[in-house]
Design an enzyme around this catalytic site. Structure first.
Site, PDB file in Angstrom:
ATOM      1  N   ARG A   1     -22.969  -5.858   5.571  1.00  0.00           N
ATOM      2  CA  ARG A   1     -21.749  -5.661   4.795  1.00  0.00           C
ATOM      3  C   ARG A   1     -22.049  -4.864   3.518  1.00  0.00           C
ATOM      4  O   ARG A   1     -21.257  -4.040   3.077  1.00  0.00           O
ATOM      5  CB  ARG A   1     -21.122  -7.013   4.421  1.00  0.00           C
ATOM      6  CG  ARG A   1     -19.760  -6.866   3.715  1.00  0.00           C
ATOM      7  CD  ARG A   1     -19.206  -8.194   3.212  1.00  0.00           C
ATOM      8  NE  ARG A   1     -19.980  -8.717   2.093  1.00  0.00           N
ATOM      9  CZ  ARG A   1     -20.702  -9.834   2.121  1.00  0.00           C
ATOM     10  NH1 ARG A   1     -20.767 -10.564   3.217  1.00  0.00           N
ATOM     11  NH2 ARG A   1     -21.360 -10.233   1.052  1.00  0.00           N
TER      12      ARG A   1
ATOM     13  N   TYR B   1       3.891   7.343   3.903  1.00  0.00           N
ATOM     14  CA  TYR B   1       3.763   6.592   5.147  1.00  0.00           C
ATOM     15  C   TYR B   1       4.418   5.218   5.009  1.00  0.00           C
ATOM     16  O   TYR B   1       4.255   4.541   3.982  1.00  0.00           O
ATOM     17  CB  TYR B   1       2.279   6.456   5.493  1.00  0.00           C
ATOM     18  CG  TYR B   1       1.966   5.481   6.596  1.00  0.00           C
ATOM     19  CD1 TYR B   1       2.606   5.549   7.831  1.00  0.00           C
ATOM     20  CD2 TYR B   1       1.017   4.482   6.405  1.00  0.00           C
ATOM     21  CE1 TYR B   1       2.316   4.644   8.840  1.00  0.00           C
ATOM     22  CE2 TYR B   1       0.705   3.577   7.409  1.00  0.00           C
ATOM     23  CZ  TYR B   1       1.370   3.660   8.623  1.00  0.00           C
ATOM     24  OH  TYR B   1       1.088   2.758   9.611  1.00  0.00           O
TER      25      TYR B   1
ATOM     26  N   ASP C   1      -3.631  10.789  -1.057  1.00  0.00           N
ATOM     27  CA  ASP C   1      -3.889  10.581   0.363  1.00  0.00           C
ATOM     28  C   ASP C   1      -3.998  11.962   1.003  1.00  0.00           C
ATOM     29  O   ASP C   1      -3.023  12.715   1.064  1.00  0.00           O
ATOM     30  CB  ASP C   1      -2.743   9.777   0.988  1.00  0.00           C
ATOM     31  CG  ASP C   1      -3.026   9.392   2.436  1.00  0.00           C
ATOM     32  OD1 ASP C   1      -3.653  10.186   3.143  1.00  0.00           O
ATOM     33  OD2 ASP C   1      -2.588   8.302   2.858  1.00  0.00           O
TER      34      ASP C   1
ATOM     35  N   LYS D   1      -7.243   9.307  11.917  1.00  0.00           N
ATOM     36  CA  LYS D   1      -6.500  10.500  12.281  1.00  0.00           C
ATOM     37  C   LYS D   1      -7.429  11.704  12.449  1.00  0.00           C
ATOM     38  O   LYS D   1      -8.288  11.694  13.305  1.00  0.00           O
ATOM     39  CB  LYS D   1      -5.402  10.741  11.239  1.00  0.00           C
ATOM     40  CG  LYS D   1      -4.574   9.490  10.895  1.00  0.00           C
ATOM     41  CD  LYS D   1      -3.944   8.820  12.103  1.00  0.00           C
ATOM     42  CE  LYS D   1      -2.881   7.789  11.753  1.00  0.00           C
ATOM     43  NZ  LYS D   1      -3.334   6.645  10.970  1.00  0.00           N
TER      44      LYS D   1
END
Length: 373
Positions: free
Chosen positions: A49, A101, A173, A198
Protein backbone atom coordinates in the site's frame (compact mmCIF):
# COMPACT_ATOMS: atom_id res chain seq x y z
CA UNK A 1 21.56 14.56 -21.66
CA UNK A 2 18.98 15.48 -24.29
CA UNK A 3 15.45 15.42 -22.91
CA UNK A 4 13.50 12.59 -24.46
CA UNK A 5 10.27 13.20 -26.33
CA UNK A 6 7.10 12.01 -24.59
CA UNK A 7 6.43 9.47 -27.35
CA UNK A 8 9.74 7.85 -26.42
CA UNK A 9 9.08 8.05 -22.70
CA UNK A 10 5.75 6.21 -22.90
CA UNK A 11 7.15 3.51 -25.20
CA UNK A 12 9.96 2.88 -22.72
CA UNK A 13 7.95 2.78 -19.47
CA UNK A 14 9.35 0.02 -17.24
CA UNK A 15 12.28 -0.86 -19.45
CA UNK A 16 15.59 -1.27 -17.54
CA UNK A 17 13.75 -1.25 -14.20
CA UNK A 18 14.79 -4.82 -13.35
CA UNK A 19 18.59 -4.91 -13.36
CA UNK A 20 18.75 -8.52 -12.14
CA UNK A 21 16.85 -10.03 -15.07
CA UNK A 22 17.06 -7.31 -17.70
CA UNK A 23 13.31 -7.55 -18.28
CA UNK A 24 12.17 -5.16 -21.02
CA UNK A 25 8.52 -5.39 -19.95
CA UNK A 26 7.92 -4.01 -16.46
CA UNK A 27 7.47 -6.94 -14.03
CA UNK A 28 4.29 -7.18 -11.96
CA UNK A 29 5.25 -7.20 -8.29
CA UNK A 30 2.35 -8.91 -6.58
CA UNK A 31 4.04 -9.27 -3.20
CA UNK A 32 2.26 -7.42 -0.43
CA UNK A 33 5.22 -7.66 1.98
CA UNK A 34 8.96 -7.03 1.57
CA UNK A 35 11.80 -8.55 3.62
CA UNK A 36 13.87 -6.35 5.91
CA UNK A 37 17.46 -7.38 6.50
CA UNK A 38 17.53 -5.79 9.94
CA UNK A 39 15.93 -3.04 12.01
CA UNK A 40 16.01 0.14 9.98
CA UNK A 41 17.35 -1.65 6.90
CA UNK A 42 14.86 -1.67 4.03
CA UNK A 43 15.05 -2.08 0.28
CA UNK A 44 12.83 0.98 0.04
CA UNK A 45 9.73 -1.19 -0.08
CA UNK A 46 7.93 -2.27 3.07
CA UNK A 47 4.26 -2.86 2.35
CA UNK A 48 2.53 -2.66 -1.01
CA UNK A 49 0.00 0.00 0.00
CA UNK A 50 2.90 2.31 0.82
CA UNK A 51 5.07 1.48 -2.16
CA UNK A 52 5.20 -1.01 -5.02
CA UNK A 53 7.81 -1.23 -7.81
CA UNK A 54 5.23 -1.63 -10.58
CA UNK A 55 3.21 1.31 -9.29
CA UNK A 56 6.37 3.38 -8.89
CA UNK A 57 7.28 2.89 -12.56
CA UNK A 58 3.79 3.98 -13.59
CA UNK A 59 3.77 7.02 -11.31
CA UNK A 60 7.18 8.17 -12.50
CA UNK A 61 5.94 8.12 -16.09
CA UNK A 62 2.70 9.95 -15.25
CA UNK A 63 4.61 12.71 -13.50
CA UNK A 64 6.90 13.21 -16.50
CA UNK A 65 4.02 13.17 -18.99
CA UNK A 66 2.12 15.88 -17.11
CA UNK A 67 5.16 18.01 -16.23
CA UNK A 68 4.55 17.25 -12.57
CA UNK A 69 6.70 16.77 -9.50
CA UNK A 70 4.96 13.59 -8.33
CA UNK A 71 2.07 11.38 -9.43
CA UNK A 72 -0.25 9.03 -7.55
CA UNK A 73 -2.03 6.07 -9.13
CA UNK A 74 -5.39 5.37 -7.52
CA UNK A 75 -8.03 2.66 -7.74
CA UNK A 76 -10.45 4.68 -9.93
CA UNK A 77 -11.04 8.11 -11.38
CA UNK A 78 -13.44 8.91 -8.58
CA UNK A 79 -10.94 7.82 -5.93
CA UNK A 80 -8.48 10.24 -7.54
CA UNK A 81 -10.98 13.08 -7.03
CA UNK A 82 -11.70 11.86 -3.50
CA UNK A 83 -7.97 11.90 -2.74
CA UNK A 84 -7.60 15.46 -4.01
CA UNK A 85 -10.53 16.67 -1.90
CA UNK A 86 -8.99 15.20 1.25
CA UNK A 87 -7.16 18.54 1.30
CA UNK A 88 -10.35 20.36 2.30
CA UNK A 89 -12.41 20.41 5.50
CA UNK A 90 -15.72 21.51 6.93
CA UNK A 91 -16.43 25.15 6.20
CA UNK A 92 -14.33 25.31 3.04
CA UNK A 93 -15.80 26.51 -0.23
CA UNK A 94 -15.03 25.18 -3.73
CA UNK A 95 -15.87 26.72 -7.09
CA UNK A 96 -16.55 24.21 -9.88
CA UNK A 97 -17.52 24.54 -13.50
CA UNK A 98 -21.17 23.52 -13.88
CA UNK A 99 -20.59 21.21 -16.83
CA UNK A 100 -18.77 18.31 -15.17
CA UNK A 101 -19.04 14.54 -15.08
CA UNK A 102 -22.15 13.44 -13.21
CA UNK A 103 -20.13 11.31 -10.80
CA UNK A 104 -18.13 14.37 -9.75
CA UNK A 105 -21.35 16.32 -9.19
CA UNK A 106 -22.74 13.45 -7.11
CA UNK A 107 -19.60 13.35 -4.95
CA UNK A 108 -19.73 17.11 -4.43
CA UNK A 109 -23.37 16.87 -3.34
CA UNK A 110 -22.40 14.21 -0.80
CA UNK A 111 -19.54 16.36 0.49
CA UNK A 112 -21.94 19.25 1.00
CA UNK A 113 -24.40 17.07 2.91
CA UNK A 114 -21.92 15.09 5.02
CA UNK A 115 -19.02 17.45 5.58
CA UNK A 116 -20.49 20.92 4.95
CA UNK A 117 -17.96 21.68 2.24
CA UNK A 118 -19.79 24.21 0.08
CA UNK A 119 -19.80 24.27 -3.72
CA UNK A 120 -20.67 27.03 -6.16
CA UNK A 121 -21.01 26.41 -9.89
CA UNK A 122 -19.73 28.60 -12.71
CA UNK A 123 -21.25 28.43 -16.20
CA UNK A 124 -17.83 28.60 -17.85
CA UNK A 125 -18.59 31.59 -20.05
CA UNK A 126 -17.02 34.72 -18.55
CA UNK A 127 -14.03 34.46 -16.22
CA UNK A 128 -14.93 37.75 -14.52
CA UNK A 129 -18.13 36.08 -13.29
CA UNK A 130 -15.97 33.90 -11.05
CA UNK A 131 -15.26 36.93 -8.89
CA UNK A 132 -18.88 36.99 -7.77
CA UNK A 133 -18.52 33.41 -6.50
CA UNK A 134 -15.47 34.07 -4.35
CA UNK A 135 -15.93 33.89 -0.58
CA UNK A 136 -13.46 34.37 2.27
CA UNK A 137 -13.54 30.59 2.78
CA UNK A 138 -12.96 29.72 -0.92
CA UNK A 139 -10.13 27.22 -1.29
CA UNK A 140 -10.12 25.82 -4.83
CA UNK A 141 -11.26 26.08 -8.43
CA UNK A 142 -12.17 22.78 -10.10
CA UNK A 143 -12.69 22.41 -13.85
CA UNK A 144 -12.82 19.94 -16.70
CA UNK A 145 -11.62 21.16 -20.07
CA UNK A 146 -13.04 20.32 -22.45
CA UNK A 147 -16.09 20.04 -20.23
CA UNK A 148 -18.24 16.94 -20.00
CA UNK A 149 -20.41 16.54 -22.02
CA UNK A 150 -20.77 19.99 -23.64
CA UNK A 151 -17.13 19.98 -24.78
CA UNK A 152 -16.44 23.57 -23.72
CA UNK A 153 -12.74 24.41 -23.92
CA UNK A 154 -11.52 26.78 -21.19
CA UNK A 155 -8.53 29.12 -21.09
CA UNK A 156 -6.19 27.47 -18.60
CA UNK A 157 -3.70 30.32 -18.37
CA UNK A 158 -6.41 32.88 -17.53
CA UNK A 159 -8.01 30.59 -14.97
CA UNK A 160 -4.62 29.86 -13.41
CA UNK A 161 -4.01 33.58 -13.03
CA UNK A 162 -7.42 34.05 -11.44
CA UNK A 163 -6.77 31.19 -9.02
CA UNK A 164 -3.37 32.60 -8.10
CA UNK A 165 -4.79 36.06 -7.46
CA UNK A 166 -7.41 34.62 -5.12
CA UNK A 167 -5.14 32.03 -3.49
CA UNK A 168 -7.13 29.10 -4.80
CA UNK A 169 -5.81 25.67 -5.63
CA UNK A 170 -6.41 25.19 -9.35
CA UNK A 171 -7.54 21.62 -10.06
CA UNK A 172 -7.97 20.38 -13.64
CA UNK A 173 -9.52 17.12 -14.79
CA UNK A 174 -7.50 16.34 -17.95
CA UNK A 175 -9.20 13.04 -18.80
CA UNK A 176 -10.55 14.08 -22.21
CA UNK A 177 -7.41 15.64 -23.70
CA UNK A 178 -4.65 13.73 -21.88
CA UNK A 179 -1.11 15.14 -21.79
CA UNK A 180 -0.92 14.51 -25.54
CA UNK A 181 -3.08 17.56 -26.26
CA UNK A 182 -2.91 19.54 -23.01
CA UNK A 183 -0.66 19.81 -19.97
CA UNK A 184 -2.43 21.97 -17.38
CA UNK A 185 0.44 22.04 -14.86
CA UNK A 186 2.61 23.77 -17.45
CA UNK A 187 -0.11 26.42 -17.81
CA UNK A 188 -0.45 27.18 -14.14
CA UNK A 189 -2.65 24.46 -12.64
CA UNK A 190 -1.69 23.01 -9.26
CA UNK A 191 -3.27 19.57 -9.56
CA UNK A 192 -4.21 17.39 -12.52
CA UNK A 193 -6.68 14.52 -12.26
CA UNK A 194 -7.35 11.68 -14.68
CA UNK A 195 -9.85 8.92 -14.89
CA UNK A 196 -7.09 6.67 -16.20
CA UNK A 197 -9.77 4.11 -17.00
CA UNK A 198 -10.32 6.17 -20.13
CA UNK A 199 -7.67 7.30 -22.61
CA UNK A 200 -4.59 6.58 -20.49
CA UNK A 201 -5.59 2.91 -20.24
CA UNK A 202 -7.26 3.01 -23.60
CA UNK A 203 -8.64 -0.52 -23.85
CA UNK A 204 -11.72 -0.64 -21.63
CA UNK A 205 -10.03 -3.20 -19.41
CA UNK A 206 -8.75 -1.37 -16.31
CA UNK A 207 -10.30 0.82 -13.62
CA UNK A 208 -7.79 3.45 -12.51
CA UNK A 209 -7.22 7.06 -11.55
CA UNK A 210 -4.29 9.44 -11.39
CA UNK A 211 -3.39 12.60 -9.48
CA UNK A 212 -0.37 14.65 -10.50
CA UNK A 213 0.95 17.68 -8.60
CA UNK A 214 3.79 20.12 -9.19
CA UNK A 215 4.39 21.39 -5.65
CA UNK A 216 6.55 19.27 -3.30
CA UNK A 217 4.49 20.20 -0.24
CA UNK A 218 1.29 19.09 -1.97
CA UNK A 219 3.05 15.91 -3.03
CA UNK A 220 4.05 15.19 0.57
CA UNK A 221 0.47 15.73 1.73
CA UNK A 222 -1.04 13.41 -0.87
CA UNK A 223 1.63 10.76 -0.41
CA UNK A 224 0.84 10.57 3.30
CA UNK A 225 -2.92 10.75 2.71
CA UNK A 226 -2.94 8.07 0.01
CA UNK A 227 -1.01 5.73 2.28
CA UNK A 228 -3.47 6.43 5.09
CA UNK A 229 -6.70 5.88 3.14
CA UNK A 230 -5.27 3.15 0.91
CA UNK A 231 -7.04 3.68 -2.42
CA UNK A 232 -3.91 2.74 -4.36
CA UNK A 233 -3.93 1.05 -7.75
CA UNK A 234 -3.26 -2.69 -7.58
CA UNK A 235 -0.03 -3.99 -9.22
CA UNK A 236 -1.71 -5.85 -12.07
CA UNK A 237 -3.86 -2.81 -12.87
CA UNK A 238 -0.71 -0.67 -12.81
CA UNK A 239 0.80 -3.03 -15.37
CA UNK A 240 -2.31 -2.80 -17.57
CA UNK A 241 -2.13 0.98 -17.39
CA UNK A 242 1.56 0.94 -18.30
CA UNK A 243 0.75 -1.24 -21.29
CA UNK A 244 -1.96 1.19 -22.37
CA UNK A 245 0.27 4.24 -21.99
CA UNK A 246 2.86 2.76 -24.34
CA UNK A 247 0.53 3.41 -27.28
CA UNK A 248 -1.07 6.62 -25.98
CA UNK A 249 0.39 8.93 -28.62
CA UNK A 250 -0.44 6.56 -31.47
CA UNK A 251 -3.99 6.08 -30.24
CA UNK A 252 -4.73 9.75 -29.58
CA UNK A 253 -3.58 10.65 -33.10
CA UNK A 254 -6.08 8.18 -34.57
CA UNK A 255 -8.86 9.11 -32.14
CA UNK A 256 -8.50 12.72 -33.21
CA UNK A 257 -8.28 12.02 -36.94
CA UNK A 258 -11.42 9.90 -36.75
CA UNK A 259 -13.29 12.37 -34.56
CA UNK A 260 -12.58 15.23 -36.94
CA UNK A 261 -14.02 13.21 -39.82
CA UNK A 262 -17.08 12.12 -37.81
CA UNK A 263 -17.70 15.68 -36.61
CA UNK A 264 -17.61 16.93 -40.20
CA UNK A 265 -20.15 14.27 -41.21
CA UNK A 266 -22.46 15.16 -38.32
CA UNK A 267 -22.25 18.88 -39.15
CA UNK A 268 -23.87 18.21 -42.49
CA UNK A 269 -26.61 15.82 -41.40
CA UNK A 270 -30.19 17.14 -41.31
CA UNK A 271 -31.09 15.17 -38.15
CA UNK A 272 -28.29 16.86 -36.19
CA UNK A 273 -29.08 20.29 -34.77
CA UNK A 274 -25.63 21.17 -33.43
CA UNK A 275 -22.24 19.50 -33.08
CA UNK A 276 -20.09 20.17 -30.01
CA UNK A 277 -16.47 19.41 -30.90
CA UNK A 278 -13.53 21.63 -29.90
CA UNK A 279 -11.42 20.48 -32.83
CA UNK A 280 -9.08 18.29 -30.78
CA UNK A 281 -9.32 14.88 -29.14
CA UNK A 282 -11.70 12.02 -29.69
CA UNK A 283 -14.87 13.18 -27.89
CA UNK A 284 -17.90 14.63 -29.69
CA UNK A 285 -21.34 15.60 -28.41
CA UNK A 286 -24.28 16.56 -30.58
CA UNK A 287 -27.90 17.58 -30.29
CA UNK A 288 -30.23 15.38 -32.27
CA UNK A 289 -33.31 16.98 -33.84
CA UNK A 290 -35.79 15.27 -31.53
CA UNK A 291 -35.24 13.22 -28.35
CA UNK A 292 -37.61 10.58 -29.77
CA UNK A 293 -34.83 9.71 -32.20
CA UNK A 294 -32.32 8.77 -29.52
CA UNK A 295 -33.54 5.30 -28.59
CA UNK A 296 -34.04 4.14 -32.19
CA UNK A 297 -30.59 5.42 -33.11
CA UNK A 298 -28.96 3.55 -30.24
CA UNK A 299 -30.68 0.35 -31.38
CA UNK A 300 -29.72 0.63 -35.04
CA UNK A 301 -26.00 1.36 -34.73
CA UNK A 302 -23.70 -1.59 -35.42
CA UNK A 303 -20.20 -0.33 -34.63
CA UNK A 304 -20.88 2.31 -31.99
CA UNK A 305 -21.62 0.45 -28.76
CA UNK A 306 -24.21 1.96 -26.41
CA UNK A 307 -22.15 2.21 -23.22
CA UNK A 308 -21.25 4.91 -20.72
CA UNK A 309 -17.49 4.98 -20.70
CA UNK A 310 -15.05 6.59 -23.12
CA UNK A 311 -11.48 6.64 -24.35
CA UNK A 312 -11.13 3.01 -25.45
CA UNK A 313 -10.12 1.80 -28.90
CA UNK A 314 -13.74 0.82 -29.56
CA UNK A 315 -16.22 3.57 -30.46
CA UNK A 316 -18.96 4.15 -27.89
CA UNK A 317 -22.16 6.17 -27.87
CA UNK A 318 -23.52 7.49 -24.58
CA UNK A 319 -26.80 9.14 -23.59
CA UNK A 320 -25.77 11.44 -20.70
CA UNK A 321 -29.33 12.10 -19.50
CA UNK A 322 -29.80 8.48 -18.41
CA UNK A 323 -26.20 7.36 -17.98
CA UNK A 324 -23.18 9.49 -17.06
CA UNK A 325 -25.16 12.51 -15.81
CA UNK A 326 -28.34 10.87 -14.50
CA UNK A 327 -27.58 12.00 -10.93
CA UNK A 328 -27.83 15.66 -11.93
CA UNK A 329 -31.48 16.81 -11.61
CA UNK A 330 -33.13 17.40 -14.99
CA UNK A 331 -33.94 21.00 -14.15
CA UNK A 332 -30.26 21.67 -13.46
CA UNK A 333 -29.12 19.80 -16.57
CA UNK A 334 -31.57 21.66 -18.80
CA UNK A 335 -30.48 25.00 -17.36
CA UNK A 336 -27.01 24.73 -18.85
CA UNK A 337 -27.77 22.83 -22.03
CA UNK A 338 -27.50 19.17 -21.07
CA UNK A 339 -30.90 18.31 -22.49
CA UNK A 340 -32.51 15.03 -23.49
CA UNK A 341 -31.50 15.72 -27.09
CA UNK A 342 -27.79 15.49 -26.29
CA UNK A 343 -25.79 12.44 -27.37
CA UNK A 344 -22.07 11.86 -26.71
CA UNK A 345 -19.63 9.91 -28.86
CA UNK A 346 -16.29 8.44 -27.88
CA UNK A 347 -14.73 7.96 -31.30
CA UNK A 348 -12.43 4.96 -31.43
CA UNK A 349 -9.55 3.98 -33.69
CA UNK A 350 -11.52 1.98 -36.28
CA UNK A 351 -11.48 2.97 -39.95
CA UNK A 352 -13.17 6.37 -40.01
CA UNK A 353 -15.26 5.61 -43.09
CA UNK A 354 -16.73 2.55 -41.34
CA UNK A 355 -17.77 4.77 -38.43
CA UNK A 356 -19.32 7.35 -40.74
CA UNK A 357 -21.15 4.62 -42.64
CA UNK A 358 -22.50 3.23 -39.37
CA UNK A 359 -23.88 6.60 -38.32
CA UNK A 360 -25.28 7.19 -41.80
CA UNK A 361 -27.19 3.92 -41.90
CA UNK A 362 -28.38 4.49 -38.34
CA UNK A 363 -29.79 7.92 -39.14
CA UNK A 364 -31.46 6.57 -42.29
CA UNK A 365 -33.21 3.76 -40.40
CA UNK A 366 -34.27 6.11 -37.63
CA UNK A 367 -35.72 8.60 -40.05
CA UNK A 368 -37.70 5.85 -41.77
CA UNK A 369 -38.85 4.30 -38.45
CA UNK A 370 -39.88 7.46 -36.63
CA UNK A 371 -40.86 9.58 -39.60
CA UNK A 372 -39.10 12.73 -38.46
CA UNK A 373 -37.12 14.56 -41.12
Amino acid sequence: MVRLKRETIVAQIGNKKCEKTGAVNMPIYLSTAYRHEDIGRSTGFDYTRTGNPTRDALQEALAVLEDGYQAFATSSGMSAIQLVFEKFQTGDHIISIQDIYGGSFRLFQQMEAKYQIAFSYWDGNVIDDLTELIRPESKALFIETPSNPLMRELNLAELAQFAKEHRLLFIVDNTFYTPVFQRPLAQGADIVIHSATKYLGGHNDVLAGAVIVKDPSLAAFYEETLNAIGCVLAPFDCWLLIRGLKTLYLRMKQHQENAQAVAAFLEGHPLVQQVLYPGKGGMISFYIQDERLVSPLLRTLKLFTFAESLGGVESLITYPATQTHADIPKKVRDSYGLTNQLVRLSVGIEAKQDLINDLSQGFSKVEAEVGIG
